[in-house]
Design a protein around this motif. Sequence first.
Motif, PDB file in Angstrom:
ATOM      1  N   ASP A  31       0.802  -1.219   0.000  1.00  0.00           N
ATOM      2  CA  ASP A  31       0.000   0.000   0.000  1.00  0.00           C
ATOM      3  C   ASP A  31       0.838   1.273   0.000  1.00  0.00           C
ATOM      4  OD1 ASP A  31      -2.371  -1.405  -0.024  1.00  0.00           O
ATOM      5  OD2 ASP A  31      -2.485  -1.513   2.174  1.00  0.00           O
ATOM      6  N   GLN A  32       2.153   1.160   0.272  1.00  0.00           N
ATOM      7  CA  GLN A  32       2.961   2.362   0.365  1.00  0.00           C
ATOM      8  C   GLN A  32       3.023   3.072  -0.986  1.00  0.00           C
ATOM      9  OE1 GLN A  32       4.054  -0.677   0.541  1.00  0.00           O
ATOM     10  NE2 GLN A  32       5.962  -0.980  -0.610  1.00  0.00           N
ATOM     11  N   ARG A  33       3.174   4.389  -0.907  1.00  0.00           N
ATOM     12  CA  ARG A  33       3.192   5.208  -2.109  1.00  0.00           C
ATOM     13  C   ARG A  33       4.484   5.001  -2.888  1.00  0.00           C
ATOM     14  NH1 ARG A  33       5.201  10.165  -3.454  1.00  0.00           N
ATOM     15  NH2 ARG A  33       6.078  10.415  -1.357  1.00  0.00           N
ATOM     16  N   CYS A  34       4.377   4.897  -4.170  1.00  0.00           N
ATOM     17  CA  CYS A  34       5.574   4.802  -4.999  1.00  0.00           C
ATOM     18  C   CYS A  34       6.287   6.153  -5.004  1.00  0.00           C
ATOM     19  CB  CYS A  34       5.208   4.426  -6.436  1.00  0.00           C
ATOM     20  SG  CYS A  34       4.656   2.718  -6.657  1.00  0.00           S
ATOM     21  N   PRO A  35       7.618   6.154  -4.919  1.00  0.00           N
ATOM     22  CA  PRO A  35       8.328   7.438  -4.920  1.00  0.00           C
ATOM     23  C   PRO A  35       8.184   8.135  -6.261  1.00  0.00           C
ATOM     24  CG  PRO A  35       9.868   5.611  -5.108  1.00  0.00           C
ATOM     25  CD  PRO A  35       8.526   5.004  -4.826  1.00  0.00           C
ATOM     26  N   ALA A  36       8.082   9.479  -6.178  1.00  0.00           N
ATOM     27  CA  ALA A  36       8.041  10.279  -7.391  1.00  0.00           C
ATOM     28  C   ALA A  36       9.426  10.305  -8.029  1.00  0.00           C
ATOM     29  CB  ALA A  36       7.571  11.691  -7.057  1.00  0.00           C
ATOM     30  N   PRO A  37       9.536  10.678  -9.277  1.00  0.00           N
ATOM     31  CA  PRO A  37      10.854  10.702  -9.937  1.00  0.00           C
ATOM     32  C   PRO A  37      11.879  11.532  -9.176  1.00  0.00           C
ATOM     33  CG  PRO A  37       9.119  10.926 -11.562  1.00  0.00           C
ATOM     34  CD  PRO A  37       8.442  10.998 -10.215  1.00  0.00           C
ATOM     35  N   TYR A  38      11.450  12.658  -8.595  1.00  0.00           N
ATOM     36  CA  TYR A  38      12.401  13.492  -7.861  1.00  0.00           C
ATOM     37  C   TYR A  38      12.784  12.899  -6.504  1.00  0.00           C
ATOM     38  CZ  TYR A  38       8.071  15.097  -5.595  1.00  0.00           C
ATOM     39  OH  TYR A  38       6.875  15.151  -4.928  1.00  0.00           O
ATOM     40  N   GLU A  39      12.105  11.798  -6.089  1.00  0.00           N
ATOM     41  CA  GLU A  39      12.448  11.103  -4.842  1.00  0.00           C
ATOM     42  C   GLU A  39      13.315   9.878  -5.099  1.00  0.00           C
ATOM     43  OE1 GLU A  39       8.581  12.024  -2.067  1.00  0.00           O
ATOM     44  OE2 GLU A  39       8.397  10.432  -3.580  1.00  0.00           O
ATOM     45  N   ILE A  40      13.846   9.750  -6.291  1.00  0.00           N
ATOM     46  CA  ILE A  40      14.715   8.626  -6.658  1.00  0.00           C
ATOM     47  C   ILE A  40      16.050   9.189  -7.116  1.00  0.00           C
ATOM     48  CG2 ILE A  40      15.014   6.658  -8.199  1.00  0.00           C
ATOM     49  CD1 ILE A  40      11.988   6.475  -8.398  1.00  0.00           C
TER      50      ILE A  40
END
Length: 541
Positions: A219-228
């Motif tokens: 259920d956790q949110r997938c990281p946004a591109p700027y969080e990778i």
Amino acid sequence: MAQTGETGAEEWSQWSSCSVTCGQGSQVRTRTCISPYGTHCSGPLRESRVCNNTALCPVHGVWEEWSPWSLCSFTCGRGHRTRTRMCVPPQHGGRACDGPETQSKLCNIALCPVDGQWQEWSPWSDCSVTCANGTQQRTRQCSAASHGGSECRGHWAESRECYNPDCTANGQWNPWGPWSGCSKSCDGGWQRRARVCQGAATTGQQCDGTGEEVRKCSDQRCPAPYEICPEDYAIAMVWRRTPSGELAFNRCPPNATGTTSRRCALDHRGVAYWEKPSYARCIGNEYRYLQQSVQAHLTKGPKDLAGDGMSQVTKVLLDLTQRRNFYAGDLLSSVEILRNVTDTFKRASYEPSSDDVQNFFQIISNLLEEENKEKWEDAQQIYPGSVELMQVIEEFIHIVGLGMKDFHNAYLMTGNLVASIQRLPAVSVMTDISFPMKGRKGMVDWARNSEDKVVIPKGIFIPQSADMDGSPVFILGTVLYKTLGLMLPSPKNNTAVNSKVIAVTVRPEPKVTDVQLEIELAHLANGTMNPFCALWDSTIM
């Protein structure tokens, strides 16, 4: 025989004793020629005759030839062969034969055959059905035959009938199977598990309920591109694309073993960025070799390494640390090597030499150079190495103190520490012991620039009971570190710790008294004129 009384000759002397004490020998008699008229005497001047001694001569015992070697005592495996010899007995007081009468030697004709052996039967399996007639099985293993031995005889499996009378109108569910993997790694996915209805074919009735379950996962949110963190090439290594909060791993440089890691973190704006690589798990090849060689010798027992062995280890480690070229993992490896050295000295009851002591503390000083601060911070993310180092020093001081004579002391100073070790009988302590001692050679800089001091009250050394067998001997170790405060893990609260840390060791540990050690730390203004106080945890000895 010549006639006696001839002109110009004396009478014959008496016959001499027989030349042997047993058997046949000879006797001798002589005479002298005296010729007053200038003429020569006629006849011999020396005579001999045979004599027989009535005693029998001793005859020594003599060995006969060895008999041939016997056959091997076993037809397979290890046995022995023997041979014997006879002694012709001595006579008339002669010596007996010298040496063994029997000889033996090992023989090994062939390896004995080993038959295969059945092991224990396994438990009976569950019945093949949950109701009505079924079967059960059990099996057993045969150990391998060798050297011509026979294989196991008999069956390796058995079966028997079984019957479960409790057949209901419906079939019976088997246990649930495991959950499948999640269909997605983030933003919500699904996973399923299933079970089988057993016995429906016999009763004709299906099981109640469903044979499949589904649930949500990830259920956790997938990281946004700027969080990778994007793929990066740094320190001659490729760091692959990694979500924030996770670690990426690479091999250490060629001159070291282990793995180096790099964390992807978020800044205050929530944007991912790469932190500096961590070398806490990288150990230089020379440190790794020394570490492994010490550990290998420890398995042979401490006596093999005591003395010269451990002295050589400290010399090698001193040379390595003098180069000032550390990975963070090298610091932890050095602490482990010093721990093994100290434990070996302790178990082998070996007294370190003065060079051993000097080298030991110089290694400590090299490890605590201020330039290693960031490496200690890196290393202590996986292990509290500086705390372990303080415990090793405490044990080493105890070993040095035990080897000293009463009223003797050891004192040394390096760039980062001052150590004082004393051995005092308890009854001789008449006044409090204060450290550092101002005016002591080498202590000028320490005493002038720091108010840190420790006072050991004399009351600690008073025997606690009158029935003690003599007064105990105390070994005192007092060490001041200039830089250890920079290497220790950061306090979790806002306590400020002076860069100079005092460590005090008293051995054997005194019994609890009302008299406590007095430790005074210099105030740390920290630019505010408000002094901070270091917390003291009385639960830690």
